[in-house]
Design an enzyme around this catalytic site. Structure first.
Site, short mmCIF file in Angstrom:
data_model
loop_
_atom_site.label_atom_id
_atom_site.label_comp_id
_atom_site.label_asym_id
_atom_site.label_seq_id
_atom_site.Cartn_x
_atom_site.Cartn_y
_atom_site.Cartn_z
N MET A 105 -7.69 8.79 10.55
CA MET A 105 -8.36 9.38 9.39
C MET A 105 -9.31 10.50 9.80
SD MET A 105 -9.16 5.82 7.38
CE MET A 105 -9.53 4.86 8.84
N LYS A 132 -3.75 3.35 -2.11
CA LYS A 132 -4.79 4.34 -2.33
C LYS A 132 -4.31 5.60 -1.67
CE LYS A 132 -7.41 0.68 -0.36
NZ LYS A 132 -8.45 0.28 0.54
N ASP A 150 0.81 -1.22 0.00
CA ASP A 150 0.00 0.00 0.00
C ASP A 150 0.83 1.26 0.00
OD1 ASP A 150 -2.65 -0.79 0.15
OD2 ASP A 150 -2.43 -1.35 2.25
#
Ligand code: SAH
Length: 520
Positions: free
Chosen positions: A184, A69, A48
């Site tokens: 996040m 991502k 990732d």
């Protein structure tokens, strides 16, 4: 819901295995031993955005597939990733699925595991150090402490986009849990602060935002629930970051250890040859610096070995062998081995080395140095040997092609016969690594460390000359007077020159320079 797959394990001959590995938060030292072992066994590595690219070097021969991502810009959808895992393992491969932090903490590892189970693919999970734990530790915040809190929650500040953030039970979170860690959460920071205060958390509750935790770019902002939104806007802090809420944040001032190391936030160029760079890099990193390796030297074999081989053929007739560096030791014994011989070829020939490190390298070959010259340049060897009787003595001094002439000249004056064949050549590499070139061009380098004259000359060649202009604003650290002289020849001002010509002293000199203290 079960997803349809083109095949199941029952239809395959030999399914491979998927290791869902937590790579930790960024510092490559924070992967587990087991995680690294699984990675080394892998034939395919699927990784990732947040995982440190340094890990890929653990599996150099594996197929590397980037599926990261970044923000909402998905490189591959989760479904595509799931399918890829099943396909690769379905081909019988050993797959390392490397995920940032811990695979089961907000990393969709649970979904990947379910997919594998349903497709009948064997898997194992190797936990990792999750970002919240690591960020707290590296920011100097114990997530729990007897005097502060007995409970901890890890919360996503950015739930499934289909759901509303308000589906969190703010009342319970605000009232019943001591330390809250939001992942996040930057985009929803104001909502988080507002809801917590609305549900009873005092406005003066300490908050920390830790960005790029455990890396050289780690940034930490401390505030209170009342003013964190304003502070974060002012400092323009961006993801990836975790938000830590709770009175334990107050312990940071006393418990900081990572981002207050003397070279933290400094970017330093290490110009040593690639196979020699590690030691200086480690010393600088231990003081908190970010090191960019920019090898300016490549060691290659001499044009021919005739002279060296001739000397080795009659090695036992020499009285002294002089080796001035770890490289010298390595190259000399490698050539000896290539000629089908070993250390016994030396007979009673005595050995003189420069510095304790070269002596230690020699010891690894089962040999003790008879003389260890203390001074880290040619004059030290001359001084050390001058105390012995050199009249009519035969000395072998295998050297780098550009070594100074002081050793052969001075020892000859003392009555010795000196044979000085070329052992290796220092050449300029084809180019600087792209990261180093880009950082220099962007003015992002704080200091350049030169450990030999050739590192200075070669950097000038690699940068297309006019070194002084290219290194404008960069502090120049030089290991000793000869290297400094070469720096000045290129119009550079030397900021650091230690009195002892060792890497340790050079690093301490750099620390002193950035501390604004005096150094010499
Ligand atoms: N599985 C990961 C989390 C993935 S979600 C883990 O266990 O850590 C991605 C979020 O993790 C980011 O938005 C950020 O909140 C956090 N994160 C990951 N790496 C981070 C880092 N080095 N510093 C701060 N936060 C990080």
């Amino acid at each position: 819901m079960r997803r349809p797959y083109p095949f199941t394990a029952g239809e395959l001959l030999k399914p491979g295995i998927v290791y869902l590995i937590g790579a930790g938060p960024g510092d490559p030292g924070l992967i587990t031993v087991k995680g690294r072992e699984c990675l080394r066994r892998a034939e395919v590595v699927i990784y990732d955005y947040l995982a440190n690219p340094a890990f890929l070097r653990e599996a150099p021969n594996a197929e590397h597939l980037y599926v990261g991502k970044k923000g909402g810009n998905h490189h591959r959808s989760q479904e595509e990733i799931n399918t890829l895992l099943v396909e690769k393992a379905g081909e019988g491969k050993t797959v390392a699925r490397l995920k940032g932090g811990d695979p089961y903490i907000f990393g969709r590892g649970g979904e990947e595991a379910l997919c594998l189970r349903r497709a009948g693919i064997p898997f194992e999970v190797v936990p990792g150090v999750t970002a919240g734990f690591a960020a707290a530790a590296y920011a100097g915040i114990p997530l729990t402490h007897r005097d502060h809190t007995t409970s901890l929650a890890l919360i996503t500040g950015h739930e499934d986009p289909a759901k509303k953030m308000s589906s969190l039970d703010w009342e319970k979170l605000a009232g019943a849990v001591g330390t809250l860690v939001f992942y996040m959460g930057i985009a929803n920071l104001s909502l988080i602060a507002r809801e917590l205060m609305a549900h009873g958390r005092p406005a003066d509750t300490p908050v920390a935002i830790v960005r790029w935790a455990t890396t050289a770019q780690q940034q930490t902002l401390t505030a209170t629930l009342g003013d964190v939104v304003e502070q974060a806007a002012q400092s323009r802090i961006k993801p990836p970051a975790v938000i830590i809420v709770g009175s334990v944040v107050g312990l940071r001032e006393e418990l900081r250890w990572f981002d207050n190391r003397p070279l933290f936030g400094k970017r330093i160029l290490n110009t040593r040859a690639a196979d020699q760079a590690a030691e200086l890099t480690a010393l600088l990193e231990a003081r908190g610096a970010e090191v960019i390796e920019a090898p300016t030297i490549e060691l290659v074999a001499p044009e021919n070995y005739d002279e060296l081989d001739g000397a080795i053929a009659e090695l036992e007739t020499f009285d002294w062998l002089i080796l001035t560096s770890a490289n010298g030791v390595r190259c000399f014994f490698r050539r000896l081995a290539e000629l089908g011989r070993d250390a016994r070829a030396l007979g009673s020939c005595r050995i003189c080395v420069v510095g304790p490190k070269t002596a230690a390298f020699l010891a690894a070959h089962g040999l003790r140095a008879d003389l260890v010259a203390a001074e880290f340049k040619g004059e030290g060897v001359v001084a050390a040997l001058a105390d012995t009787d050199l009249q009519d003595k035969k000395i072998l001094f295998p050297k780098a092609d550009r070594a100074r002439e002081v050793i052969p000249t001075e020892l000859t004056k003392l009555g010795a016969t000196v044979i000085a064949p070329v052992l290796y050549r220092n050449v300029v590499p084809a180019a600087l690594p792209e990261t180093a070139r880009a950082a220099l061009e962007a003015g992002e380098i704080d200091c350049v460390a030169f450990t030999a004259s050739s590192t200075v000359d070669n950097l000038a060649v690699l940068l297309g000359d006019n070194l002084a202009a290219r290194l404008k604003g960069v502090a120049v650290a030089s290991i000793g007077p000869i290297t400094s002289k070469t720096c000045r020849k290129h119009g550079l001002e030397v900021a650091v020159e230690p009195t002892e010509y060792t890497l340790e002293a050079l690093v301490e000199g750099i620390v002193g320079y950035f501390a604004g203290g005096s150094f010499s």
